[in-house]
Design a protein around this motif. Structure first.
Motif, PDB file in Angstrom:
ATOM      1  N   GLN A 102      43.299  44.856  38.497  1.00 22.55           N
ATOM      2  CA  GLN A 102      44.164  45.680  37.649  1.00 22.55           C
ATOM      3  C   GLN A 102      43.662  45.704  36.216  1.00 22.55           C
ATOM      4  OE1 GLN A 102      48.039  43.935  38.230  1.00 22.55           O
ATOM      5  NE2 GLN A 102      48.391  44.991  40.188  1.00 22.55           N
ATOM      6  N   ARG A 103      43.233  44.555  35.711  1.00 28.56           N
ATOM      7  CA  ARG A 103      42.760  44.493  34.330  1.00 28.56           C
ATOM      8  C   ARG A 103      41.463  45.266  34.137  1.00 28.56           C
ATOM      9  NH1 ARG A 103      41.422  38.681  32.092  1.00 28.56           N
ATOM     10  NH2 ARG A 103      39.400  39.142  33.029  1.00 28.56           N
ATOM     11  N   LEU A 104      40.607  45.222  35.146  1.00 33.93           N
ATOM     12  CA  LEU A 104      39.308  45.902  35.052  1.00 33.93           C
ATOM     13  C   LEU A 104      39.348  47.301  35.643  1.00 33.93           C
ATOM     14  CD1 LEU A 104      37.096  42.880  36.167  1.00 33.93           C
ATOM     15  CD2 LEU A 104      37.470  43.693  33.829  1.00 33.93           C
ATOM     16  N   GLN A 105      40.525  47.710  36.159  1.00 30.87           N
ATOM     17  CA  GLN A 105      40.712  49.027  36.762  1.00 30.87           C
ATOM     18  C   GLN A 105      39.708  49.258  37.896  1.00 30.87           C
ATOM     19  OE1 GLN A 105      40.523  51.827  33.476  1.00 30.87           O
ATOM     20  NE2 GLN A 105      42.655  51.422  32.902  1.00 30.87           N
ATOM     21  N   LYS A 106      39.606  48.262  38.748  1.00 30.69           N
ATOM     22  CA  LYS A 106      38.745  48.350  39.918  1.00 30.69           C
ATOM     23  C   LYS A 106      39.623  48.388  41.158  1.00 30.69           C
ATOM     24  CE  LYS A 106      34.903  45.878  39.904  1.00 30.69           C
ATOM     25  NZ  LYS A 106      33.823  46.792  39.579  1.00 30.69           N
ATOM     26  N   THR A 107      39.158  49.101  42.186  1.00 33.13           N
ATOM     27  CA  THR A 107      39.924  49.201  43.420  1.00 33.13           C
ATOM     28  C   THR A 107      40.019  47.859  44.122  1.00 33.13           C
ATOM     29  OG1 THR A 107      39.124  51.462  43.680  1.00 33.13           O
ATOM     30  CG2 THR A 107      40.139  50.442  45.611  1.00 33.13           C
ATOM     31  N   PHE A 108      38.926  47.103  44.059  1.00 33.66           N
ATOM     32  CA  PHE A 108      38.878  45.840  44.795  1.00 33.66           C
ATOM     33  C   PHE A 108      37.946  44.873  44.085  1.00 33.66           C
ATOM     34  CE2 PHE A 108      36.725  43.211  48.032  1.00 33.66           C
ATOM     35  CZ  PHE A 108      37.820  42.514  48.509  1.00 33.66           C
ATOM     36  N   VAL A 109      38.334  43.617  44.031  1.00 34.87           N
ATOM     37  CA  VAL A 109      37.497  42.555  43.479  1.00 34.87           C
ATOM     38  C   VAL A 109      37.321  41.502  44.560  1.00 34.87           C
ATOM     39  CG1 VAL A 109      37.310  40.734  41.748  1.00 34.87           C
ATOM     40  CG2 VAL A 109      38.252  42.948  41.114  1.00 34.87           C
ATOM     41  N   ASN A 110      36.070  41.209  44.908  1.00 35.71           N
ATOM     42  CA  ASN A 110      35.834  40.206  45.953  1.00 35.71           C
ATOM     43  C   ASN A 110      35.776  38.805  45.340  1.00 35.71           C
ATOM     44  OD1 ASN A 110      33.157  39.794  44.947  1.00 35.71           O
ATOM     45  ND2 ASN A 110      32.429  41.524  46.149  1.00 35.71           N
ATOM     46  N   TYR A 111      35.568  37.818  46.190  1.00 31.68           N
ATOM     47  CA  TYR A 111      35.605  36.408  45.764  1.00 31.68           C
ATOM     48  C   TYR A 111      34.562  36.144  44.677  1.00 31.68           C
ATOM     49  CZ  TYR A 111      36.699  31.451  46.659  1.00 31.68           C
ATOM     50  OH  TYR A 111      37.133  30.151  46.548  1.00 31.68           O
ATOM     51  N   GLU A 112      33.346  36.639  44.892  1.00 35.27           N
ATOM     52  CA  GLU A 112      32.270  36.390  43.934  1.00 35.27           C
ATOM     53  C   GLU A 112      32.553  37.057  42.593  1.00 35.27           C
ATOM     54  OE1 GLU A 112      32.236  37.420  47.109  1.00 35.27           O
ATOM     55  OE2 GLU A 112      30.161  37.743  47.714  1.00 35.27           O
ATOM     56  N   GLU A 113      33.028  38.305  42.632  1.00 39.72           N
ATOM     57  CA  GLU A 113      33.336  39.019  41.385  1.00 39.72           C
ATOM     58  C   GLU A 113      34.486  38.354  40.647  1.00 39.72           C
ATOM     59  OE1 GLU A 113      32.175  43.647  42.335  1.00 39.72           O
ATOM     60  OE2 GLU A 113      34.037  42.855  43.149  1.00 39.72           O
ATOM     61  N   ALA A 114      35.491  37.907  41.398  1.00 37.38           N
ATOM     62  CA  ALA A 114      36.624  37.250  40.759  1.00 37.38           C
ATOM     63  C   ALA A 114      36.168  36.018  39.980  1.00 37.38           C
ATOM     64  CB  ALA A 114      37.655  36.853  41.822  1.00 37.38           C
ATOM     65  N   THR A 115      35.242  35.272  40.556  1.00 36.64           N
ATOM     66  CA  THR A 115      34.720  34.086  39.867  1.00 36.64           C
ATOM     67  C   THR A 115      33.955  34.476  38.615  1.00 36.64           C
ATOM     68  OG1 THR A 115      34.504  32.978  42.017  1.00 36.64           O
ATOM     69  CG2 THR A 115      33.352  31.996  40.155  1.00 36.64           C
ATOM     70  N   MET A 116      33.088  35.485  38.712  1.00 31.53           N
ATOM     71  CA  MET A 116      32.275  35.896  37.569  1.00 31.53           C
ATOM     72  C   MET A 116      33.136  36.495  36.454  1.00 31.53           C
ATOM     73  SD  MET A 116      29.080  38.587  37.408  1.00 31.53           S
ATOM     74  CE  MET A 116      30.150  40.004  37.655  1.00 31.53           C
ATOM     75  N   TYR A 117      34.034  37.413  36.797  1.00 34.39           N
ATOM     76  CA  TYR A 117      34.863  38.068  35.782  1.00 34.39           C
ATOM     77  C   TYR A 117      35.794  37.083  35.090  1.00 34.39           C
ATOM     78  CZ  TYR A 117      33.291  42.482  37.830  1.00 34.39           C
ATOM     79  OH  TYR A 117      32.527  43.534  38.287  1.00 34.39           O
ATOM     80  N   SER A 118      36.288  36.100  35.826  1.00 34.35           N
ATOM     81  CA  SER A 118      37.164  35.112  35.198  1.00 34.35           C
ATOM     82  C   SER A 118      36.404  34.262  34.195  1.00 34.35           C
ATOM     83  CB  SER A 118      37.803  34.223  36.269  1.00 34.35           C
ATOM     84  OG  SER A 118      36.817  33.476  36.966  1.00 34.35           O
ATOM     85  N   LEU A 119      35.159  33.921  34.523  1.00 30.13           N
ATOM     86  CA  LEU A 119      34.345  33.130  33.595  1.00 30.13           C
ATOM     87  C   LEU A 119      33.943  33.949  32.369  1.00 30.13           C
ATOM     88  CD1 LEU A 119      32.017  31.147  36.033  1.00 30.13           C
ATOM     89  CD2 LEU A 119      34.026  30.317  34.803  1.00 30.13           C
ATOM     90  N   GLU A 120      33.817  35.267  32.523  1.00 26.45           N
ATOM     91  CA  GLU A 120      33.449  36.122  31.391  1.00 26.45           C
ATOM     92  C   GLU A 120      34.537  36.157  30.324  1.00 26.45           C
ATOM     93  OE1 GLU A 120      32.522  39.886  33.099  1.00 26.45           O
ATOM     94  OE2 GLU A 120      30.443  39.354  33.547  1.00 26.45           O
ATOM     95  N   THR A 121      35.762  35.879  30.707  1.00 29.22           N
ATOM     96  CA  THR A 121      36.867  35.863  29.744  1.00 29.22           C
ATOM     97  C   THR A 121      37.279  34.451  29.361  1.00 29.22           C
ATOM     98  OG1 THR A 121      38.485  35.936  31.554  1.00 29.22           O
ATOM     99  CG2 THR A 121      37.747  38.051  30.654  1.00 29.22           C
ATOM    100  N   CYS A 122      36.499  33.481  29.783  1.00 33.36           N
ATOM    101  CA  CYS A 122      36.809  32.081  29.498  1.00 33.36           C
ATOM    102  C   CYS A 122      36.579  31.781  28.007  1.00 33.36           C
ATOM    103  CB  CYS A 122      35.936  31.172  30.361  1.00 33.36           C
ATOM    104  SG  CYS A 122      36.177  29.408  30.063  1.00 33.36           S
ATOM    105  N   PRO A 123      37.428  30.955  27.377  1.00 35.44           N
ATOM    106  CA  PRO A 123      37.233  30.610  25.954  1.00 35.44           C
ATOM    107  C   PRO A 123      35.918  29.891  25.688  1.00 35.44           C
ATOM    108  CG  PRO A 123      39.451  30.051  26.684  1.00 35.44           C
ATOM    109  CD  PRO A 123      38.672  30.393  27.914  1.00 35.44           C
ATOM    110  N   ASN A 124      35.397  29.174  26.675  1.00 33.83           N
ATOM    111  CA  ASN A 124      34.167  28.412  26.481  1.00 33.83           C
ATOM    112  C   ASN A 124      32.965  29.350  26.432  1.00 33.83           C
ATOM    113  OD1 ASN A 124      31.693  26.837  27.578  1.00 33.83           O
ATOM    114  ND2 ASN A 124      33.143  25.230  27.007  1.00 33.83           N
TER     115      ASN A 124
END
Length: 470
Positions: A102-124
Motif C-alpha cells: 500500500q505504501r509503495l502502491q504495488k499490487t503485490f510484495v513478495n517475501y524478498e521485496e518485503a525484507t528489502m523495502y523494510s530495510l530501505e526505510t530503516c533508521p540505521n
C-alpha cells in the motif's frame, strides 16, 4: 503453453537489466500471476487445499519420534506453542507485505521485496545502504529450504518404494504387530531414486498453480486415506503411558525443535498463495482454518503415535505399522501425496532462479532454458537425497537452519523495522524480540545438535532412517 503458465515475451520484457542477479530478478516471481478482482484465480477451496498440501509433508510421519525426543508432556505443549507462533509469524508477514504494498502502491510484495523495502526505510544508515542483502538472504533461505524439502521428499518416496517392492514376498494379508526384518536389499536405494526422477521432472514442467490444484486434490485424497489408516491402527489398544517420560533431555529436545519447525513447511508459499487467490481478502480465513487443522492433526498423530509405540518409535511411523498389505498401502498413498506436493514446494525456488536464467537468452530459447533449469534443479535434489545419510536428522537440520529463520526470526524482525517508528507498543516490541531470540537460539543449538548426530558413526541399516534393511 497455458499448462506451463508462462508468457515468455512479457517475462523477458520485464527484465530490463540483463545483468541483474538471480536473486534480484525474483521480484518478478508473482507479478505475472497477480489476479485483479474479476479475473481468474484460485478459489477459497483451492487455496485451502494448496495450503494443507504445503504444510503436510514427510515431517508429519516423523512427529511421533519428535514427541519421543521431547517427552510425553513437553512434546505436545511445545508443538502447540511452535504452531501458534508460526501462524502468528505468517500473519505478521502478511501484514508487513500488505503495508509495504500500500505504501509503495504495488499490487503485490513478495517475501524478498518485503525484507528489502523494510530495510530501505530503516533508521540505521548501514542497513539502508545494504538493504538489497535482505532480499538476497531471504531468497537464498527460500531456495535452500524449499529444495531441501524436495530432497527429503525424494528420499522418502524412494525409500518407501524400496520397502514396498522388496518386502512384497514377506507381506501377508494378516495384520499383526510388526516384527523387525533383516532383509538384504535387492536393488540399491539410488536405483529407486533414478526411477522416480523422470516422473518428477515431467511433473515440475507444470508451472500453473491452478492446474496443480487438480493434482493437489488427488494428493489430499491419498493423504487423508493414509492418515485414516494410520489413526485407525494407533488408536487400537494404546498402552498406559506410565513408563514414558514427561520430559526428555535437552539434547534430544533440540532435535524436536528442528523437526517441529520443519513440519510447518508452508511459510514460503503463504504470500504466493494469497497473490494467486481470486479474492485475496479471504486469505486470513483460509490461513487460520488450514493451520488449525494442521496443528490439531500434528498434535494428535505425534502424541498417539508415541503413546502407541513408546521407546520403539522409529523415524517414520510407517515403520511401526504391521507388515501387511492394508498398511503397506499407507506407504503407497502417502508417497503419491508427497509426489504431487513436490511440485508445489518446487514452485518457490524455481520462480526465483528461472526468471534470471531466461533473461540471459533470446525469446526463442526461453522455453528450452526454462525446462532445462527445472530439470537440473530436480536432478540436484536427487543427488542431494543420495548423499543424505539420515532422514530424521536432515529434517531437524533443515528446520533448525533455514525454517526457523524464515518462519520465526525474519517476520518478527520485519515487524520491528517497519512499525517501530509508528508508535509500536512496548508489548508488541517485547513479543517480537522474544520470538526472534527463541528462533535464533533454536537455530544455533538445533543446528549444532543435528550436525553432531550426523557425524556419529551409524550402521548401514540406518543409512536411511526409514529403511528396515541390514
Amino acid at each position: 503453453m497455458s499448462l506451463l503458465g508462462r508468457d515468455y515475451n512479457s517475462e523477458l520484457n520485464s527484465l530490463d537489466n540483463r545483468s541483474q542477479s538471480p536473486l534480484e530478478s525474483s521480484n518478478s516471481i508473482t507479478s505475472e500471476n497477480v489476479h485483479p478482482a474479476g479475473e481468474a484465480g484460485l478459489s477459497t477451496m483451492q487455496t485451502l487445499i494448496h495450503l494443507l498440501k504445503c504444510s503436510i509433508g514427510t515431517g508429519l510421519l516423523g512427529l511421533p519420534l519428535a514427541m519421543k525426543n521431547a517427552g510425553l508432556l513437553v512434546g505436545p505443549v511445545s508443538l502447540l506453542a511452535i504452531g501458534v507462533l508460526t501462524v502468528h509469524c505468517m500473519v505478521i508477514l502478511l501484514n508487513c507485505a500488505q503495508h509495504l504494498s500500500q505504501r509503495l502502491q504495488k499490487t503485490f510484495v513478495n517475501y524478498e521485496e518485503a525484507t528489502m523495502y523494510s530495510l530501505e526505510t530503516c533508521p540505521n544508515t548501514w542497513l539502508r545502504t545494504h538493504a538489497v542483502w535482505g532480499r538476497y538472504t531471504v531468497s537464498f533461505l527460500l531456495i535452500i529450504t524449499q529444495l531441501g524439502f524436495c530432497s527429503v521428499y525424494f528420499m522418502f518416496m524412494a525409500d518407501n518404494l524400496q520397502q514396498m517392492v522388496e518386502e512384497a514376498h514377506v507381506t501377508s494379508n494378516i495384520c499383526q504387530p510388526r516384527e523387525t526384518l533383516a532383509l538384504t536389499p535387492i536393488l540399491d536405494i539410488r536405483v529407486y531414486m533414478l526411477t522416480i526422477l523422470p516422473f518428477l521432472i515431467l511433473l515440475v514442467f507444470i508451472q500453473n498453480l491452478k492446474v496443480l490444484s487438480v493434482f493437489s486434490t488427488l494428493a489430499s485424497i491419498t493423504t487423508v486415506g493414509s492418515m485414516a489408516l494410520i489413526f485407525e491402527y494407533i488408536m487400537q489398544g494404546i498402552p498406559y503411558p506410565s513408563n514414558l517420560p514427561l520430559m526428555a533431555n535437552w539434547k534430544t529436545f533440540l532435535l524436536f525443535f528442528g523437526t517441529a519447525i520443519f513440519t510447518f513447511e508452508g511459510v514460503g508459499m503463504v504470500l504466493p498463495l494469497k497473490n494467486q487467490m481470486k479474492h485475496p481478502q479471504q486469505f486470513s480465513f483460509v490461513l487460520y482454518l488450514g493451520m488449525s487443522i494442521v496443528i490439531i492433526l500434528y498434535i494428535f498423530l505425534g502424541t498417539l503415535g508415541y503413546m502407541k509405540f513408546g521407546s520403539d518409535t522409529q523415524a517414520s511411523i510407517t515403520l511401526n505399522l504391521p507388515n501387511c498389505w492394508l498398511y503397506q498401502s499407507v506407504k503407497l498413498m502417502y508417497s503419491i501425496g508427497i509426489f504431487f506436493t513436490y511440485a508445489l514446494q518446487f514452485h518457490v525456488p524455481a520462480e526465483i532462479i528461472i526468471p534470471f536464467a531466461i533473461s540471459q537468452v533470446s525469446e526463442s530459447w526461453a522455453l528450452f532454458v526454462d525446462l532445462s533449469v527445472r530439470s537440473a534443479l530436480v536432478c540436484l535434489t536427487c543427488v542431494s537425497a543420495i548423499l543424505i545419510p539420515r532422514l530424521d536428522l536432515v529434517i531437524s537440520l533443515l528446520g533448525s537452519v533455514s525454517s526457523s529463520a524464515l518462519a520465526l526470526i525474519i517476520p518478527a524482525l520485519l515487524e520491528i523495522v517497519i512499525f517501530y517508528s509508528k508508535d509500536m507498543s512496548c508489548v508488541t516490541l517485547a513479543k517480537d524480540i522474544m520470538i526472534s531470540i527463541l528462533g535464533l537460539l533454536g537455530c544455533i543449538f538445533g543446528t549444532y545438535q543435528a550436525l553432531y548426530e550426523l557425524t556419529q558413526p551409524i550402521n548401514h541399516s540406518m543409512a536411511n532412517s526409514t529403511g528396515v534393511y541390514a
